[in-house]
Design a protein around this motif. Structure first.
Motif, PDB file in Angstrom:
ATOM      1  N   UNK A  85     -41.422 -10.116  19.452  1.00 47.46           N
ATOM      2  CA  UNK A  85     -42.828 -10.060  19.042  1.00 47.46           C
ATOM      3  C   UNK A  85     -43.640  -9.229  20.031  1.00 47.46           C
ATOM      4  N   UNK A  86     -43.382  -9.436  21.323  1.00 47.21           N
ATOM      5  CA  UNK A  86     -44.099  -8.642  22.319  1.00 47.21           C
ATOM      6  C   UNK A  86     -43.834  -7.163  22.168  1.00 47.21           C
ATOM      7  N   UNK A 112     -53.951 -10.476  32.269  1.00 48.12           N
ATOM      8  CA  UNK A 112     -54.454 -11.680  31.599  1.00 48.12           C
ATOM      9  C   UNK A 112     -53.351 -12.328  30.766  1.00 48.12           C
ATOM     10  N   UNK A 113     -52.544 -11.497  30.097  1.00 50.66           N
ATOM     11  CA  UNK A 113     -51.434 -12.045  29.323  1.00 50.66           C
ATOM     12  C   UNK A 113     -50.395 -12.720  30.197  1.00 50.66           C
ATOM     13  N   UNK A 114     -50.128 -12.164  31.368  1.00 50.41           N
ATOM     14  CA  UNK A 114     -49.163 -12.776  32.283  1.00 50.41           C
ATOM     15  C   UNK A 114     -49.682 -14.119  32.801  1.00 50.41           C
ATOM     16  N   UNK A 163     -47.778 -15.609  22.561  1.00 49.61           N
ATOM     17  CA  UNK A 163     -49.131 -15.041  22.602  1.00 49.61           C
ATOM     18  C   UNK A 163     -49.373 -14.321  23.923  1.00 49.61           C
ATOM     19  N   UNK A 164     -48.993 -14.957  25.021  1.00 52.17           N
ATOM     20  CA  UNK A 164     -49.220 -14.349  26.330  1.00 52.17           C
ATOM     21  C   UNK A 164     -48.486 -13.039  26.497  1.00 52.17           C
ATOM     22  N   UNK A 179     -47.451 -11.056  24.137  1.00 50.53           N
ATOM     23  CA  UNK A 179     -48.039 -10.066  23.229  1.00 50.53           C
ATOM     24  C   UNK A 179     -49.276  -9.435  23.857  1.00 50.53           C
ATOM     25  N   UNK A 180     -50.128 -10.255  24.462  1.00 51.47           N
ATOM     26  CA  UNK A 180     -51.311  -9.727  25.147  1.00 51.47           C
ATOM     27  C   UNK A 180     -50.900  -8.816  26.295  1.00 51.47           C
ATOM     28  N   UNK A 181     -49.920  -9.266  27.077  1.00 49.82           N
ATOM     29  CA  UNK A 181     -49.456  -8.459  28.213  1.00 49.82           C
ATOM     30  C   UNK A 181     -48.903  -7.120  27.751  1.00 49.82           C
ATOM     31  N   UNK A 182     -48.130  -7.106  26.674  1.00 55.83           N
ATOM     32  CA  UNK A 182     -47.556  -5.869  26.173  1.00 55.83           C
ATOM     33  C   UNK A 182     -48.636  -4.924  25.658  1.00 55.83           C
ATOM     34  N   UNK A 183     -49.631  -5.452  24.972  1.00 55.96           N
ATOM     35  CA  UNK A 183     -50.722  -4.598  24.500  1.00 55.96           C
ATOM     36  C   UNK A 183     -51.424  -3.943  25.682  1.00 55.96           C
ATOM     37  N   UNK A 184     -51.805  -4.748  26.671  1.00 56.91           N
ATOM     38  CA  UNK A 184     -52.544  -4.202  27.798  1.00 56.91           C
ATOM     39  C   UNK A 184     -51.734  -3.221  28.618  1.00 56.91           C
ATOM     40  N   UNK A 185     -50.531  -3.597  28.988  1.00 59.04           N
ATOM     41  CA  UNK A 185     -49.728  -2.731  29.849  1.00 59.04           C
ATOM     42  C   UNK A 185     -49.313  -1.454  29.131  1.00 59.04           C
ATOM     43  N   UNK A 186     -49.100  -1.516  27.822  1.00 58.86           N
ATOM     44  CA  UNK A 186     -48.758  -0.300  27.098  1.00 58.86           C
ATOM     45  C   UNK A 186     -49.963   0.597  26.860  1.00 58.86           C
TER      46      UNK A 186
END
Length: 423
Positions: free
Chosen positions: A74-75, A113-115, A129-130, A132-139
């Protein structure tokens, strides 16, 4: 779609004008971009390789393997969405900070924030969820960082800079796993290494004189433009298409050797959860040693000889040997040897592949978008392997997983021969 509008760019090998003053010398990006990629890797690798796997064993010991596939899959899906969109957004950005830096800064903050969410997640769905947020931000940050390469570095130095970028990316993995095993299990182990990476990434990019767009793009950013962020025309740009496939195949080879490494060591050799971080660090270190021994020399040699494809073909063959050694390893020591050989092979690939892609971009005006699409070739394996791995392991064991990755190494060697624009 033509998005070309007046731009001002830093005084580098590939541009002559600038709107900002007081910036560091133009050669600074050659140092800053690899260092920022180092920070990105230190932020990303701990959860990707170790801490999510250990966190899931805390939350659901019996179902951790399947849960890991769900979380990583999902991430990775969200990373597929984020990377091209961030590239397109940065191409259109008119901020006084520049086109790329706002997305690097915002992405780093969102990723961390996701981490934080992962570290304190009470259940597997919250970990999903965490991550997914981390992957969005870091990418978002990664897409803008990679787009800085053609912005800031001329073609005659891209091979060397790309080799340092790949070296930084893989040394970052070593540094990240080393930092993880320094801390006791728990939130500190999950949070501190990634925080170090995020701070490094932001700190070294802040002084870069970023490329500035002085007029807004007149084309509306409608649904058609959004969907266009994820594609290019391989018939119109076949070289970029074959380079994309080459990156996809060889990234699959690399990620096959790392995505289930923690569980491979636990299940195949009986190591404990407490021992696993140190052994993963040793394996990633062996992989990086191979890369360090090869990548800088071959990046320099690639620029001197003006050849890219030969190095990719050689790297594919060596990587296949390394992954086969891991697949057949009777002991942890042989696993480490296989990681060393795999790293040496992929070091040759990483030395030139980013320069190869930059050399075949259709237009400088859409470089961020096109590199974002190219980055999908790195993100897709992160999505597909966690989906396929549990079934492969269940049917054929880890032998089937690793030999399957070796097949993709062979495909990478074949696909790069179809690139015509570069030698």
């Amino acid at each position: 779609m033509d998005e070309s509008k007046p731009l001002s760019a830093p005084a580098t090998a590939g541009s002559t004008t600038a709107t900002s003053t007081g910036a560091p010398p133009s050669r600074y990006p050659r140092i800053a971009i690899p260092l920022a990629i180092l920070g990105f890797s230190i932020a990303l690798v701990p959860p990707l390789v170790i801490t999510i796997a250990l966190r899931l064993r805390e939350l659901d010991l019996d179902g951790a393997g399947a849960a890991l596939g769900l979380v990583l899959g999902v991430g990775a899906f969200f990373s597929l969405l984020a990377n091209p969109l961030a590239g397109r957004f940065s191409d259109r950005t008119t901020s006084r900070l520049g086109m790329r830096k706002p997305w690097i800064f915002a992405g780093a903050a969102l990723g961390y924030a996701g981490i934080l969410v992962i570290a304190f997640a009470p259940s597997v769905p919250v970990v999903v969820v965490g991550w997914s947020i981390a992957q969005i931000g870091l990418n978002f940050a990664l897409a803008a960082l990679v787009a800085m390469l053609p912005d800031q570095i001329g073609p005659e130095r891209r091979g060397r800079t790309a080799s340092w970028i790949s070296l930084a990316q893989n040394v970052g993995g070593v540094a990240a796993t080393f930092l993880v095993q320094l801390f006791p299990a728990g939130p500190v182990q999950y949070l501190v290494p990634s925080l170090i990476g995020v701070v490094l990434m932001v700190a070294v990019i802040a002084p870069v004189r970023d490329r500035v767009r002085t007029e807004r793009v007149r084309e509306p950013f409608d649904l058609r433009a959004v969907l266009g962020s994820f594609v290019f025309n391989p018939r119109k740009n076949p070289d970029l298409g074959w380079a994309w496939l080459t990156r996809f195949f060889l990234t699959t080879t690399q990620f096959t050797a790392t995505s289930y490494l923690t569980y491979f060591l636990i299940e195949q050799f009986g190591v404990t959860d407490e021992e696993a971080p140190t052994l993963v660090f040793q394996a990633i270190l062996a992989n990086a040693v191979g890369i360090v021994l090869v990548a800088p020399l071959l990046g320099w040699l690639s620029d001197r000889l003006r050849r890219r494809k030969l190095f990719v073909i050689i790297s594919s063959a060596i990587a296949v040997v390394g992954l086969t050694v891991i697949a057949l390893a009777p002991s942890i020591e042989v696993v480490l040897l296989g990681e060393l050989v795999l790293g040496a092979g992929l070091g040759a690939f990483f030395a030139v592949e980013l320069a190869l892609i930059a050399d075949v971009l259709p237009s400088e005006e859409t470089a961020g978008k096109d590199l974002g699409v190219a980055n999908l070739a790195q993100s897709l394996p992160q999505s597909l392997i966690p989906v396929a791995a549990p079934g492969l392991i269940g049917a054929f064991g880890y032998l089937g997983l690793f030999l399957g990755g070796a097949v993709f190494g062979v495909l990478g060697a074949v696909s790069v021969t179809r690139v015509k624009k570069v030698r």
